[in-house]
Motif scaffolding. Structure first.
Motif, mmCIF file in Angstrom:
data_model
loop_
_atom_site.group_PDB
_atom_site.id
_atom_site.type_symbol
_atom_site.label_atom_id
_atom_site.label_comp_id
_atom_site.label_asym_id
_atom_site.label_seq_id
_atom_site.Cartn_x
_atom_site.Cartn_y
_atom_site.Cartn_z
ATOM 1 N N GLY A 187 0.848 -1.182 0.000
ATOM 2 C CA GLY A 187 0.000 0.000 0.000
ATOM 3 C C GLY A 187 0.887 1.236 0.000
ATOM 4 O O GLY A 187 2.103 1.138 0.157
ATOM 5 N N ALA A 188 0.260 2.409 -0.185
ATOM 6 C CA ALA A 188 1.050 3.639 -0.262
ATOM 7 C C ALA A 188 0.260 4.807 0.302
ATOM 8 O O ALA A 188 -0.970 4.789 0.314
ATOM 9 N N SER A 189 0.985 5.820 0.776
ATOM 10 C CA SER A 189 0.318 7.039 1.225
ATOM 11 C C SER A 189 -0.008 7.894 0.002
ATOM 12 O O SER A 189 0.512 7.663 -1.090
ATOM 13 N N ARG A 190 -0.860 8.910 0.195
ATOM 14 C CA ARG A 190 -1.203 9.793 -0.922
ATOM 15 C C ARG A 190 0.055 10.494 -1.446
ATOM 16 O O ARG A 190 0.241 10.650 -2.653
ATOM 17 N N ALA A 191 0.944 10.876 -0.518
ATOM 18 C CA ALA A 191 2.172 11.575 -0.924
ATOM 19 C C ALA A 191 3.009 10.688 -1.841
ATOM 20 O O ALA A 191 3.544 11.150 -2.851
ATOM 21 N N ALA A 192 3.106 9.401 -1.500
ATOM 22 C CA ALA A 192 3.913 8.485 -2.322
ATOM 23 C C ALA A 192 3.265 8.271 -3.689
ATOM 24 O O ALA A 192 3.957 8.176 -4.705
ATOM 25 N N VAL A 193 1.929 8.208 -3.709
ATOM 26 C CA VAL A 193 1.218 8.018 -4.982
ATOM 27 C C VAL A 193 1.355 9.274 -5.848
ATOM 28 O O VAL A 193 1.659 9.197 -7.046
ATOM 29 N N ASP A 194 1.155 10.437 -5.221
ATOM 30 C CA ASP A 194 1.235 11.679 -5.991
ATOM 31 C C ASP A 194 2.653 11.910 -6.533
ATOM 32 O O ASP A 194 2.833 12.548 -7.564
ATOM 33 N N ALA A 195 3.651 11.367 -5.826
ATOM 34 C CA ALA A 195 5.030 11.510 -6.296
ATOM 35 C C ALA A 195 5.363 10.474 -7.371
ATOM 36 O O ALA A 195 6.450 10.493 -7.932
ATOM 37 N N GLY A 196 4.425 9.551 -7.636
ATOM 38 C CA GLY A 196 4.634 8.574 -8.704
ATOM 39 C C GLY A 196 5.391 7.329 -8.270
ATOM 40 O O GLY A 196 5.836 6.552 -9.105
ATOM 41 N N GLY A 203 -8.402 7.122 -0.981
ATOM 42 C CA GLY A 203 -7.901 5.917 -1.634
ATOM 43 C C GLY A 203 -8.707 4.746 -1.116
ATOM 44 O O GLY A 203 -9.911 4.814 -0.978
ATOM 45 N N LYS A 204 -8.023 3.653 -0.778
ATOM 46 C CA LYS A 204 -8.727 2.495 -0.238
ATOM 47 C C LYS A 204 -8.767 2.597 1.285
ATOM 48 O O LYS A 204 -7.769 2.905 1.920
ATOM 49 N N VAL A 205 -9.933 2.315 1.850
ATOM 50 C CA VAL A 205 -10.032 2.184 3.294
ATOM 51 C C VAL A 205 -9.840 0.709 3.602
ATOM 52 O O VAL A 205 -10.505 -0.141 3.025
ATOM 53 N N VAL A 206 -8.888 0.412 4.477
ATOM 54 C CA VAL A 206 -8.474 -0.980 4.665
ATOM 55 C C VAL A 206 -8.690 -1.435 6.099
ATOM 56 O O VAL A 206 -8.836 -0.619 7.017
ATOM 57 N N ASN A 207 -8.715 -2.731 6.281
ATOM 58 C CA ASN A 207 -9.067 -3.310 7.578
ATOM 59 C C ASN A 207 -8.300 -4.605 7.821
ATOM 60 O O ASN A 207 -8.885 -5.623 8.136
ATOM 61 N N PRO A 208 -6.963 -4.588 7.695
ATOM 62 C CA PRO A 208 -6.200 -5.836 7.814
ATOM 63 C C PRO A 208 -5.929 -6.221 9.268
ATOM 64 O O PRO A 208 -6.151 -5.422 10.179
ATOM 65 N N THR A 209 -5.420 -7.419 9.462
ATOM 66 C CA THR A 209 -4.967 -7.834 10.793
ATOM 67 C C THR A 209 -3.649 -7.132 11.125
ATOM 68 O O THR A 209 -3.427 -6.718 12.251
ATOM 69 N N LEU A 210 -2.780 -7.003 10.112
ATOM 70 C CA LEU A 210 -1.472 -6.381 10.337
ATOM 71 C C LEU A 210 -1.228 -5.290 9.299
ATOM 72 O O LEU A 210 -1.338 -5.536 8.098
ATOM 73 N N TYR A 211 -0.913 -4.085 9.787
ATOM 74 C CA TYR A 211 -0.593 -2.967 8.891
ATOM 75 C C TYR A 211 0.775 -2.450 9.281
ATOM 76 O O TYR A 211 0.992 -2.027 10.421
ATOM 77 N N ILE A 212 1.717 -2.512 8.355
ATOM 78 C CA ILE A 212 3.067 -2.012 8.635
ATOM 79 C C ILE A 212 3.278 -0.737 7.829
ATOM 80 O O ILE A 212 3.274 -0.763 6.596
ATOM 81 N N PRO A 260 1.216 3.081 -7.843
ATOM 82 C CA PRO A 260 0.006 3.424 -8.610
ATOM 83 C C PRO A 260 -1.156 3.841 -7.702
ATOM 84 O O PRO A 260 -1.182 3.511 -6.511
ATOM 85 N N HIS A 261 -2.130 4.551 -8.301
ATOM 86 C CA HIS A 261 -3.310 5.007 -7.556
ATOM 87 C C HIS A 261 -4.026 3.870 -6.855
ATOM 88 O O HIS A 261 -4.571 4.042 -5.776
ATOM 89 N N SER A 262 -4.022 2.700 -7.520
ATOM 90 C CA SER A 262 -4.791 1.572 -6.970
ATOM 91 C C SER A 262 -4.227 1.114 -5.631
ATOM 92 O O SER A 262 -4.872 0.365 -4.910
ATOM 93 N N GLU A 263 -3.021 1.557 -5.291
ATOM 94 C CA GLU A 263 -2.426 1.120 -4.017
ATOM 95 C C GLU A 263 -2.532 2.181 -2.919
ATOM 96 O O GLU A 263 -2.021 1.996 -1.821
ATOM 97 N N GLN A 264 -3.209 3.283 -3.212
ATOM 98 C CA GLN A 264 -3.299 4.348 -2.208
ATOM 99 C C GLN A 264 -4.248 3.972 -1.075
ATOM 100 O O GLN A 264 -5.381 3.575 -1.296
ATOM 101 N N VAL A 265 -3.776 4.124 0.167
ATOM 102 C CA VAL A 265 -4.587 3.873 1.361
ATOM 103 C C VAL A 265 -4.949 5.214 1.977
ATOM 104 O O VAL A 265 -4.092 6.085 2.131
ATOM 105 N N GLY A 266 -6.220 5.400 2.318
ATOM 106 C CA GLY A 266 -6.633 6.635 2.974
ATOM 107 C C GLY A 266 -8.030 7.044 2.556
ATOM 108 O O GLY A 266 -8.694 6.333 1.805
ATOM 109 N N GLN A 267 -8.448 8.211 3.051
ATOM 110 C CA GLN A 267 -9.816 8.669 2.798
ATOM 111 C C GLN A 267 -10.075 8.856 1.309
ATOM 112 O O GLN A 267 -11.189 8.676 0.845
#
Lengths: 263, 322
Positions: B233-242, B254-263, B245-252
């Motif tokens: 996954g990626a933050s918006r800053a990382a996605v906007d910097a290229g 991007g994708k809202v996620v609910n995993p057991t482990l988030y690093i 890809p957009h499909s990996e953006q996590v956040g409001q």
């Protein structure tokens, strides 16, 4: 071809949310408002289609009181030709289906043949209205689109399906498209655009103008009601691991294995 | 509970998805003895759904289900609702269900609540609880129509255990008319590798702007993710910097996620990012800045340089799982 863009005003994604009255929703007093970010991609795509001579005009549709006019002006400043603000006491308390009934009545009256919308609004996160509008109009809808081509009476859209699959979908117009991030890079309004937006007309329409039965919209018709608002539960306190990098990494793997039991 | 609960059981072509078992277990608990049924599209057998509580399994199969179209999906749902006459319909908040359920609600003139994370019975009715504003706030949601539609965020409930039992399989006849299916899938691009979609992922490794480049994202984040079978996954800053890809953006936004482990690696924790991942069960943060807001949500934190810590962690995970 006339393009209708569905627009919603939402709190900026940088805003911290507060709850004043748990039965009423979030506190809106000092919130900074923006166009829903996904709707900006929809506006931009519509304007690009007009620039490419695939559309004759771009009209923005929004349901709301006078307070949302600044967001409409923002879209007009980007280059939209006109706007319709749908406002009536009978619309108060509508759920998504009610909002969709209002919008679809307005779109039908205006002979719109392509509707662009954001894939969801980042306030309610419902992701319902565009598909409901399509259903009420008996149109095709392609959602979560990152690339769009408009042909002669038809469209081709690249959409995200489940499991990371990218589908290429064809449909005939009229149709509804919902925009994902990546569809385009929205333009900034030019100074000239901002000046011109002030002179553009925002039509205000109510239930009677749309020939809409007030009993099919508003709080009385709503099947979905939200209450008991709260902030997310606090997370249990965590800990910062100590030692050199190798020790901290070993401790992390041990903790994930033995305490959290997830590795 | 009226005529019980209908669950949409999604599958990947061979196996039912974890969400099918999560929803059946929850439906059984909510139904309190009322019938639990399932709808399966794109195959004609019930698999092991009977062992997990589906007394009746409705199937809708045929070439039209080779790819998702809202036309066929909604028609199948409509037929299943009409056959089962349920009080509640539950589906996973997948791309497909989230596309089709609004159309179903509008067609039936009923209420639909999107992506709930909790469900309970209150006064004889099923009440949902759902995140809004990308997870910055929550509300209860009451659906008062004769049938109440809900999509449910994956990983919200534990999957049930098989308790034996079998299901009565009923093949639905859809009677599709010209015009029912208004979209045609002309091409379908499968993702490279077998990475689980972020919204369904059980483990996620995310990178922020601190990865500095696309190469940094690939060598640091993707390698660490691969070592534990996590989705990147990626933050918006990382996605906007290229960097990703957009499909990996996590956040409001991007994708809202609910995993057991988030690093979270090199992610400071902008409000909109935290909103999109704060329900993760365990959050690990690696960041140079001890004041980074992400540490407030963190279960285990390492204050350090991701270029030094992440490769060591990749090694340690690989060794631990060998």
């Amino acid at each position: 071809m006339k393009i209708g863009v569905l627009l919603k005003q939402v709190p900026s994604s940088d805003e911290q949310i507060k709850i004043a009255d748990p039965s009423a929703g979030i506190a809106t007093g000092d919130i900074k408002w923006t166009i829903n970010p996904y709707d900006e991609y929809a506006v931009e795509e519509a304007l690009r289609l007009k620039d490419a001579k695939k559309a004759s005009s771009v009209v923005v549709y929004t349901v709301g009181g006078k307070a949302v006019e600044q967001r409409i002006r923002d879209a007009l400043a980007m280059g939209a030709d006109g706007a319709v603000r749908l406002d009536d006491p009978a619309f108060e308390g509508s759920d998504c289906l009610g909002i969709s009934r209002i919008l679809s009545a307005a779109l039908k009256a205006d002979d719109v043949s392509l509707v662009m919308a954001g894939k969801q609004a980042i306030d309610g996160d419902n992701a319902q209205v565009p598909m409901m509008v399509a259903e009420l109009l008996d149109w095709a809808c392609v959602g979560v689109v990152s690339k769009l081509e408009i042909g002669d009476g038809s469209l081709k859209a690249w959409r995200a399906s489940g499991g990371g699959v990218q589908d290429v979908v064809e449909a005939n117009l009229p149709a509804v498209i919902t925009a994902d991030k990546g569809l385009n890079e929205p333009r900034y309004a030019s100074l000239r655009g901002i000046m011109m937006a002030k002179r553009k007309k925002i039509l205000v329409k109510g239930a009677a103008d749309l020939g809409l039965d007030g009993a099919t919209v508003g709080a009385g018709a709503a099947h979905v009601v939200e209450d008991a608002w709260s902030l997310p539960p606090a997370r249990p306190a965590g800990r910062i691991l100590e030692g050199d990098n190798a020790q901290r990494v070993q401790e992390l793997v041990r903790a994930l294995h033995e305490e959290a039991k997830i590795i | 509970m009226g005529n019980g609960i209908l669950v949409v059981a999604e599958h990947d072509g061979s196996n039912f998805k974890k969400t099918a078992y999560e929803l059946l277990a929850k439906a059984k608990a909510l139904a309190g003895g009322a019938p639990v049924s399932a709808l399966v599209m794109g195959r004609s057998d019930a698999g092991d759904l009977g062992e997990y509580g589906a007394a009746t399994v409705y199937t809708a199969d045929g070439d039209v289900f080779a790819h998702y179209t809202p036309g066929a999906y909604v028609k199948a749902l409509q037929a299943a609702v009409s056959a089962a006459d349920p009080a509640v319909v539950l589906a996973p908040a997948s791309a497909e269900a989230k596309d089709a359920f609004p159309r179903l609600a509008a067609r039936l003139g009923v209420g639909y609540a999107t992506e709930v994370t909790e469900l309970r019975v209150d006064g004889g009715a099923v009440v949902g609880r759902r995140p809004q504003y990308g997870g910055k706030a929550f509300s209860d949601v009451h659906v008062s129509s004769s049938v109440a539609l809900f999509t449910v965020r994956p990983n919200s409930f534990p999957a049930g255990v098989a308790t034996g039992g079998s299901s009565n399989v009923v093949a639905l006849s859809l009677d599709l008319q010209p015009g029912d299916v208004k979209t045609t899938v002309v091409d379908s691009e499968e993702p490279s590798g077998d990475v689980v979609d972020l919204t369904e992922a059980d483990r996620i490794v995310s990178g922020g702007r601190a990865v500095k480049s696309k190469e940094g994202f690939d060598t640091i984040i993707r390698t660490l993710a691969a070592s534990i079978g996590a989705s990147p996954g990626a933050s918006r800053a990382a996605v906007d910097a290229g960097y990703a890809p957009h499909s990996e953006q996590v956040g409001q936004t991007g994708k809202v996620v609910n995993p057991t482990l988030y690093i979270a690696c090199g992610i400071s924790g902008a409000i909109q990012h935290l909103a999109g991942m704060r329900t993760s069960k365990v959050i690990v943060s690696i960041n140079k800045d001890p004041e980074a807001p992400i540490f407030a949500l963190t279960t285990y934190g390492i204050v350090g340089d991701i270029f030094e810590v992440c490769p060591l962690l990749t090694e340690a995970f690989t060794a631990a799982l060998a």
